[in-house]
Design an enzyme around this catalytic site. Sequence first.
Site, short mmCIF file in Angstrom:
data_model
loop_
_atom_site.label_atom_id
_atom_site.label_comp_id
_atom_site.label_asym_id
_atom_site.label_seq_id
_atom_site.Cartn_x
_atom_site.Cartn_y
_atom_site.Cartn_z
N TYR A 153 -9.60 -9.79 -7.15
CA TYR A 153 -8.65 -9.65 -8.26
C TYR A 153 -8.85 -10.72 -9.33
O TYR A 153 -8.42 -10.54 -10.46
CB TYR A 153 -7.21 -9.69 -7.73
N HIS A 158 -2.46 3.65 -6.23
CA HIS A 158 -3.05 2.34 -5.89
C HIS A 158 -3.02 1.38 -7.07
O HIS A 158 -3.01 0.17 -6.88
CB HIS A 158 -4.49 2.52 -5.41
N ARG A 196 0.87 -1.18 0.00
CA ARG A 196 0.00 0.00 0.00
C ARG A 196 0.91 1.23 0.00
O ARG A 196 2.04 1.17 0.51
CB ARG A 196 -0.89 0.03 1.24
N ARG A 213 -0.25 -1.26 -6.98
CA ARG A 213 -0.52 -2.39 -6.07
C ARG A 213 -1.50 -3.37 -6.73
O ARG A 213 -1.30 -4.58 -6.70
CB ARG A 213 -1.09 -1.85 -4.75
N HIS A 226 -3.83 -8.89 3.12
CA HIS A 226 -5.28 -8.95 3.32
C HIS A 226 -5.61 -9.90 4.46
O HIS A 226 -5.08 -11.01 4.52
CB HIS A 226 -5.98 -9.48 2.05
N LYS A 235 -2.15 -2.66 8.07
CA LYS A 235 -3.33 -2.22 8.82
C LYS A 235 -3.45 -3.01 10.12
O LYS A 235 -3.17 -4.20 10.17
CB LYS A 235 -4.59 -2.44 7.97
#
Length: 265
Positions: free
Chosen positions: A262, A227, A143, A230, A253, A167
């Site tokens: 994706y 973005h 990211r 990525r 993720h 995250k």
Amino acid sequence: MNLDIHLDIYKEFLLSEKNLSQNTINNYIVDLKQFLIFFINHESINKNIKRYISSLRKKNISNATINRKISSLKNFLKFLHSEKIIKDINLDIFESLNNSKKIPKAISKDEINKIFISLNNSNYINKNIYIIILKLMYLSGLRISEALSLKWSDLSKADMSLNIYGKGSKERKSYLTIDFVDTLYSLKKNEGFIFNIKGKKITARSVNKFLDKAYKDGLIEYKISSHIFRHSFATSMLENDADIRHIQKLLGHSSISTTEIYTKV
């Protein structure tokens, strides 16, 4: 009931217990303040919630935005309930709207290469460092926030790896080629952030402004953000038959369903 006075302890809870980023916490607080402006003291909490959710659904905003606001409010009230500040909340009120996940944009390897050639041929100030940031995102799937937060202490030349802090303070490793590690070390002038200009950490906004200028100047055919590099990493991995669980790990993720988007690109 005055709920405003409990925002500070909730912010402390999100920071210390949930390990959320300051940016995420700020977004939560913005959502909650919108509800509190709407709040009528002489009505029950459940009535206030119903009216607020009804008002959101009448606005011209996406289901995803509505769901985020509802989720922010639900988590706040659950926290207050757990702290015995409020009681008798009907959680059945918090019904999310159908939220069709957007398929992320991605571009081919050939197009990516064209973009890098065009950017390299520009005469923009600090173009080299911006190009290296975007190449890192394309090579590793980071990211933009993760890339810009990297410090020299996160880079290991011995095993050509980066320690990534994603995250929710989740950690993972990303591996690079020896050539790219050498490229990163060519930037080193002092300790601290890998990506800095005159000692000052680069912002995501400045990277996207760099891409926006390239589009406006005709160097890039279409408007893109950082973005996309990525996203293109993920689709390139899929095209090369990489296992989706492996891609999930590299992207950081928490849920495989996010990575599975994706497969539809």
